[in-house]
Design a protein around this motif. Structure first.
Motif, mmCIF file in Angstrom:
data_model
loop_
_atom_site.group_PDB
_atom_site.id
_atom_site.type_symbol
_atom_site.label_atom_id
_atom_site.label_comp_id
_atom_site.label_asym_id
_atom_site.label_seq_id
_atom_site.Cartn_x
_atom_site.Cartn_y
_atom_site.Cartn_z
ATOM 1 N N ASP B 61 22.213 22.399 13.850
ATOM 2 C CA ASP B 61 21.039 21.627 13.453
ATOM 3 C C ASP B 61 20.521 22.231 12.149
ATOM 4 O OD1 ASP B 61 19.706 23.987 14.108
ATOM 5 O OD2 ASP B 61 19.286 23.305 16.132
ATOM 6 N N ARG B 62 19.392 21.789 11.712
ATOM 7 C CA ARG B 62 18.733 22.469 10.619
ATOM 8 C C ARG B 62 17.718 23.397 11.254
ATOM 9 N NH1 ARG B 62 14.729 19.865 6.293
ATOM 10 N NH2 ARG B 62 14.037 18.905 8.169
ATOM 11 N N ILE B 317 10.030 39.168 6.369
ATOM 12 C CA ILE B 317 10.963 38.069 6.642
ATOM 13 C C ILE B 317 12.234 38.612 7.279
ATOM 14 C CG2 ILE B 317 12.319 36.231 5.596
ATOM 15 C CD1 ILE B 317 10.166 35.924 3.493
ATOM 16 N N LEU B 383 20.055 32.557 10.459
ATOM 17 C CA LEU B 383 19.803 31.163 10.099
ATOM 18 C C LEU B 383 18.650 30.596 10.917
ATOM 19 C CD1 LEU B 383 23.412 29.778 9.729
ATOM 20 C CD2 LEU B 383 21.802 30.342 7.931
ATOM 21 N N LYS B 386 14.861 31.702 9.209
ATOM 22 C CA LYS B 386 14.902 31.929 7.765
ATOM 23 C C LYS B 386 13.481 31.999 7.223
ATOM 24 C CE LYS B 386 17.525 28.787 5.946
ATOM 25 N NZ LYS B 386 18.426 28.062 5.044
ATOM 26 N N ASN B 387 13.374 31.867 5.908
ATOM 27 C CA ASN B 387 12.109 32.124 5.226
ATOM 28 C C ASN B 387 10.952 31.213 5.618
ATOM 29 O OD1 ASN B 387 14.637 32.379 3.799
ATOM 30 N ND2 ASN B 387 13.484 33.557 2.317
ATOM 31 N N MET B 388 11.233 29.947 5.980
ATOM 32 C CA MET B 388 10.147 29.010 6.226
ATOM 33 C C MET B 388 9.910 28.865 7.724
ATOM 34 S SD MET B 388 9.278 28.105 3.170
ATOM 35 C CE MET B 388 8.522 26.518 2.947
ATOM 36 N N PHE B 390 8.187 27.080 9.428
ATOM 37 C CA PHE B 390 8.017 25.711 9.942
ATOM 38 C C PHE B 390 9.338 25.128 10.394
ATOM 39 C CE2 PHE B 390 6.895 21.197 9.810
ATOM 40 C CZ PHE B 390 5.670 21.246 10.453
ATOM 41 N N VAL B 391 10.433 25.576 9.829
ATOM 42 C CA VAL B 391 11.731 25.040 10.235
ATOM 43 C C VAL B 391 12.586 26.118 10.904
ATOM 44 C CG1 VAL B 391 12.162 22.957 8.907
ATOM 45 C CG2 VAL B 391 12.294 25.155 7.794
ATOM 46 N N GLU C 45 16.232 17.494 18.184
ATOM 47 C CA GLU C 45 17.388 18.361 17.965
ATOM 48 C C GLU C 45 17.312 19.101 16.635
ATOM 49 O OE1 GLU C 45 20.703 15.638 20.332
ATOM 50 O OE2 GLU C 45 20.453 15.473 18.181
ATOM 51 N N GLY C 46 16.303 18.815 15.836
ATOM 52 C CA GLY C 46 16.202 19.440 14.526
ATOM 53 C C GLY C 46 17.143 18.804 13.528
ATOM 54 N N ARG C 47 17.401 17.529 13.698
ATOM 55 C CA ARG C 47 18.337 16.871 12.781
ATOM 56 C C ARG C 47 17.656 15.710 12.049
ATOM 57 N NH1 ARG C 47 23.053 16.901 17.327
ATOM 58 N NH2 ARG C 47 23.842 18.977 16.907
ATOM 59 N N GLU C 55 4.190 20.480 6.204
ATOM 60 C CA GLU C 55 4.029 21.570 7.154
ATOM 61 C C GLU C 55 2.549 21.721 7.447
ATOM 62 O OE1 GLU C 55 5.944 25.081 5.781
ATOM 63 O OE2 GLU C 55 7.916 24.145 5.706
ATOM 64 N N PHE C 57 -0.431 23.983 9.210
ATOM 65 C CA PHE C 57 -0.771 25.299 9.746
ATOM 66 C C PHE C 57 -2.225 25.297 10.160
ATOM 67 C CE2 PHE C 57 2.584 25.913 6.653
ATOM 68 C CZ PHE C 57 3.484 26.697 7.354
ATOM 69 N N PRO C 117 16.383 28.620 0.620
ATOM 70 C CA PRO C 117 15.334 29.334 1.344
ATOM 71 C C PRO C 117 14.217 28.406 1.826
ATOM 72 C CG PRO C 117 15.363 29.958 -0.990
ATOM 73 C CD PRO C 117 16.460 28.981 -0.791
ATOM 74 N N ALA C 119 14.726 25.394 3.100
ATOM 75 C CA ALA C 119 15.251 24.547 4.173
ATOM 76 C C ALA C 119 14.910 23.081 3.935
ATOM 77 C CB ALA C 119 14.750 25.009 5.538
ATOM 78 N N PHE C 125 24.151 14.827 10.402
ATOM 79 C CA PHE C 125 24.901 15.144 11.621
ATOM 80 C C PHE C 125 25.323 13.853 12.313
ATOM 81 C CE2 PHE C 125 22.565 19.122 11.102
ATOM 82 C CZ PHE C 125 23.585 20.021 11.287
ATOM 83 N N LEU C 219 7.795 31.126 -2.143
ATOM 84 C CA LEU C 219 8.765 32.227 -2.063
ATOM 85 C C LEU C 219 9.153 32.719 -3.459
ATOM 86 C CD1 LEU C 219 11.130 30.741 0.671
ATOM 87 C CD2 LEU C 219 9.242 32.330 1.024
#
Lengths: 194, 455, 239
Positions: B61-62, B317, B383, B386-388, B390-391, C45-47, C55, C57, C117, C119, C125, C219
């Protein structure tokens, strides 16, 4: 014409070689066919110098050139900017060049080895399956005979065939067979080369 | 004189024993081959299912875009290391105990690298256009990017698979002549072609020995570079936990760690299957055990260094990746540390345990389980977090990925089994050479073995 | 080999103090770029295929809690980690400073996705090519392809709009004027939190905003040099 005598052990084979040399045959005519390598001089003396490593080196240098052209040359003619990396980037070029150099080195080693061994050889040469079962084969290549072979200038004394070459081939063969049989050869085979 | 020459009969008998693997296969062998073939077929089915539907059948997945396929890739390429490395190092250092092991190790390299090399292609999203990665002039105006580590991989693996196949073949050349002289039918034809008309003349041996030494010297730096490049796939990225300068040497050590273990496992299997107890003696396991111990210590050191620097710096991180790994994968992390480091270090210190075949089997299998986990723990947690934040995500392999993994293991076993049935599994010439050099020498009150040969 | 230069360096400024988290940009992006519509299952599924995400917060302790929103899209880094790792040049840097993504070239190694970085790269998929049941397929934009399965995709700053504006400007023999071209997200944003423009032109609105003392980039310590600037006031809220 090549004569092959099969001996049971190193001792008898070595004594056969000594007798052959005493008869007037020379080292260059005699070689041993063995299952395992023996140090030089145990059975016969051969030229220890080989040239194939120069071939390997040449292949490696060609490989380095090919690798460099593949990585740097193609990037230069097909420039696509990615991630602020230089078009001809040092490390990637180095890595690809290195890999192809090593590839060419290794292929060069094996090809050069076979070239130097003169293999594969399609000619039918005398051979006996007993050799791989541990017997020792002593092979003698007989000069066609009838004339003395003059030593060419610069030739080693072991390379020129002297008086024995005066005899007809058949008689040379007869003498060699006698020596081998006396030394304890199990059997002797001959192969006439066309 | 006569004591250190080969008796023809004994050489013959040794050939019989060492070539026993070439006897016509038994029913059990066919059964095994069929079973392995079935697992491979299942793996191929799973792969074709993935290709014909889409990649949603994987667990990817991502952000976890690389999973078990890449774990497999690193694992198999790692396994391939020792084969050739161990063989080459032992050849160069003229360790006499190496002789019966060589072939098993070299063959393992060729087949593991063949299996490993498939995984980058299996994992592609569009496998059917894999040839976009090959540098050849084409009408699409495409050319691969040599700045990508994946291209370095492609180069390195091509070099390694060709190099290790040549190394295997070179070592086998005189043995093929032995097999040729005993063969009939299709085997005779095969060995005649492959033996290239080898007769074993004095000159051939001179050239052959020099070429073998040169080849052994050449293959070692290639082996080191291959796994360094695999490590660079990760180390050159900006992914926390991957971007680490210690990765290349650490991966090379890890590769040798799993590879030596796999060589020992295969030695045990071959010994049992082909009744080679006389040739693969406890001495060999003792020596390989010592080698394994050294590598285990090195690996533990490298792992410690990698974790402790991250822990001390505590860069948030990066540290997140490590703490996530420790929390989410506690059990397999402990299993890895135990199986890869703690247990082998303790067990391999004892000579009696090193010489015990069942203990060695258990230890080496455990090491490879540990090394598979190690690769998983390198790739997936980094993986996942990672840095973010939120994901952040998680990953669990699907049946497709597990089936293809099973197919890979079975495929390796099948290729190895077929090889063992087709080619001499013991480096006969090397063994014969050793026998021919051995002599009993009178020393004081007893006769001790001594060696004659070149310095 | 000649160096291709361009008078444009496209960039964006996102004012977080203006963002209300309404999500209009996400929808606009989806409509403009033929981004596949994902079912609940895919998102679980995160796809999900969103090129632009918001985002959310929560900042502070109850009862003093505040929602902060961070729209994240491709940062179009000048030192993009995703580009050099692609073995087939599917991901490359174009002279306008954009991260190009060539779908036809992509073989799906997903290396770029790992090395991003932020994402922001999404991978097909699922097979989305036929994901638009009739008559929804009529809404597909003819300017861009519908990506097949096994291909990586991401925000392009609506490159089709930039192309069109460039052609018009070229026809009139001038450069693109500031504000003439906008990606769908910036165009839609009701609070004008997203401002798009040519960073190479110091007078453009985006370039002026990017010089604000409130600016930061995501970042930044990674040295990727993104083209997207965020603006955020000082104070107790921190994102």
């Amino acid at each position: 014409m090549e004569l092959l005598g099969i001996f049971k052990d190193v001792g008898s084979a070595a004594s056969a070689v000594e007798c052959l040399l005493r008869e007037g045959f020379v080292e260059a005519q005699i070689t041993s066919l063995t299952l395992v390598p023996y140090p030089d001089g145990v059975l016969v003396k051969t030229n220890q110098r080989t040239l194939f490593r120069w071939f390997t080196l040449a292949c490696g240098i060609i490989g380095a050139g090919v690798g460099f052209i593949l990585a740097a040359g193609t990037a230069w003619v097909y420039p696509v900017q990615t991630g602020d990396k230089p078009i001809i980037a040092f490390y990637p070029t180095g890595i690809v060049t290195y890999e192809l150099t090593m590839l060419f080195f290794m292929v060069g080693t094996v090809v050069g080895m076979f070239l130097e061994m003169k293999l594969p050889n399609r000619a039918h040469r005398p051979y006996d399956a007993a050799i791989t079962e541990g017997c020792i084969g002593i092979s003698l290549s007989i000069h066609p005979g009838g004339e003395p072979v003059a030593c060419e200038p610069g030739a080693l004394p072991t390379e020129c065939i002297g008086g024995i070459a005066l005899l007809p081939a058949a008689e040379q063969k007869e003498r060699a067979e006698e020596i081998m049989n006396d030394a304890g050869a199990l059997r002797i085979t001959t192969e006439v080369q066309p | 004189m006569s004591e250190h020459t080969i008796h023809p009969k004994s050489a013959s008998r040794m050939n019989d024993e060492m070539l026993s693997s070439l006897k016509p296969p038994t029913l059990r062998w066919y059964g095994l081959a069929f079973l392995l073939g079935a697992v491979v077929a299942w793996g191929i089915y799973a792969f074709s299912y993935m290709v014909t539907t889409d990649m949603s059948c994987t667990g990817l997945d991502r952000p976890v875009m690389w999973g078990v396929f890449i774990v497999n890739f690193v694992f198999w390429i790692g396994l391939s290391h020792s084969g050739t490395m161990v063989s080459a190092i032992l050849r160069l250092s003229q360790a006499n105990w190496r002789r019966p092991i060589l072939r098993a190790a070299e063959a393992m390299t060729v087949f593991t690298v063949a299996v490993g090399g498939l995984f980058p292609l299996i994992h592609l999203g569009r496998n059917w256009v894999f040839f976009y990665l090959i540098p050849y002039p084409n009408q699409r105006g495409l050319w691969p990017n040599f700045r990508s580590p994946l291209l370095w991989d492609a180069m390195a693996i091509t070099t390694y698979i060709i190099g290790s196949s040549l190394f295997l073949y070179l070592g086998m050349l005189p043995d093929l002549a032995v097999a040729r002289d005993r063969a009939h039918g299709w085997r005779l034809k095969l060995y005649t072609v492959l033996a290239m008309g080898w007769r074993g003349t004095a000159r051939e041996w001179v050239v052959y020995q020099q070429a073998s030494t040169l080849m052994a010297a050449l293959i070692i730096p290639v082996a080191v570079s291959v796994h360094s490049i695999v490590a660079w796939d990760f180390a050159v990225t900006v992914v926390p936990g991957w971007h680490s300068t210690i990765f290349p040497p650490y991966f090379v050590i890890g590769a040798i760690h799993s590879g030596v273990a796999a060589v020992i496992t295969l030695m045990i299997v071959i010994r049992k299957a082909f009744h080679l107890e006389e040739y693969l003696t406890p001495l060999h396991f003792d020596n390989m055990g010592k080698l394994q111990l050294v590598i285990t210590l090195l690996w533990s050191y490298a792992y410690f260094v990698e974790v402790q620097t991250t822990w001390y710096a505590h860069e948030p991180i990066e540290w997140e990746v490590y703490s996530f790994m420790a929390h989410k994968y506690t059990f397999i992390l402990l299993l890895m540390l135990f199986g890869n480091s703690i247990l082998p270090i303790i067990v391999l210190c004892f000579k009696r345990l090193r010489r015990s075949i069942p203990v060695m089997l258990a230890i080496t299998l455990l090491i490879n389980v540990g090394m598979f986990i190690e690769r998983f723990l390198i790739i997936v947690p980094s993986l996942s977090h990672k840095n973010m934040p939120f994901v952040w995500g998680t990953y669990f392999p699907s049946w497709v990925e597990l089936s293809i993994t099973a197919g890979a293991f079975a495929g390796f076993a099948l290729m190895y089994t077929l090889f063992a049935k087709t080619f001499p599994m013991v480096a006969m010439t090397d063994v014969h050479e050793y026998e021919s050099q051995k002599a009993l020498m009178l020393l004081g009150r007893t006769r001790v073995p001594s060696l004659v040969g070149k310095e | 080999m000649e160096k291709i230069t361009s008078p444009y360096k496209w960039g964006m400024v996102i004012d977080l103090d203006r963002c209300t988290g309404c999500g209009a940009c996400v929808v606009a992006c989806q409509a403009e770029n033929n981004v596949a519509i994902c079912a609940k299952k895919e998102i679980n599924e995160g796809r999900n295929m969103h090129w632009l995400r918001i985002e959310r917060f929560w900042v502070g302790e109850y009862p003093d809690v505040r929602g902060r929103f961070l729209p994240v899209l491709c940062q179009h880094c000048h030192d993009a980690p995703c580009e050099p790792v692609c073995p087939v040049y599917a991901s490359y840097h174009n002279p306008d400073g954009l991260n190009g993504q060539v779908y036809n070239r992509c073989v799906g190694t997903r290396y770029c996705g790992n090395n991003c970085p932020y994402a922001v790269r999404v991978f097909n998929f699922y097979d989305h090519e036929h994901a638009w049941p009739k008559p929804l397929d009529n809404q597909l934009s003819p300017d861009i392809t519908v990506r097949s399965r096994g291909v990586m995709e991401k925000c392009t700053f609506c490159i089709q709009r930039i192309r069109r504006a460039k052609e018009e400007a070229k026809g009139e023999g001038r450069l693109i004027r500031d504000g003439e071209v906008q990606p769908a997200c910036a165009q839609t944003c009701p609070s004008e939190a997203l401002v798009f423009g040519n960073m190479a032109d110091p007078a453009s609105r985006a370039a002026r905003l990017a010089r604000s003392p409130r600016r930061f980039r995501l970042l930044e310590h990674l040295g990727t040099h993104p083209s997207v600037y965020y603006l955020k006031g000082g104070g107790r809220e921190h994102v």
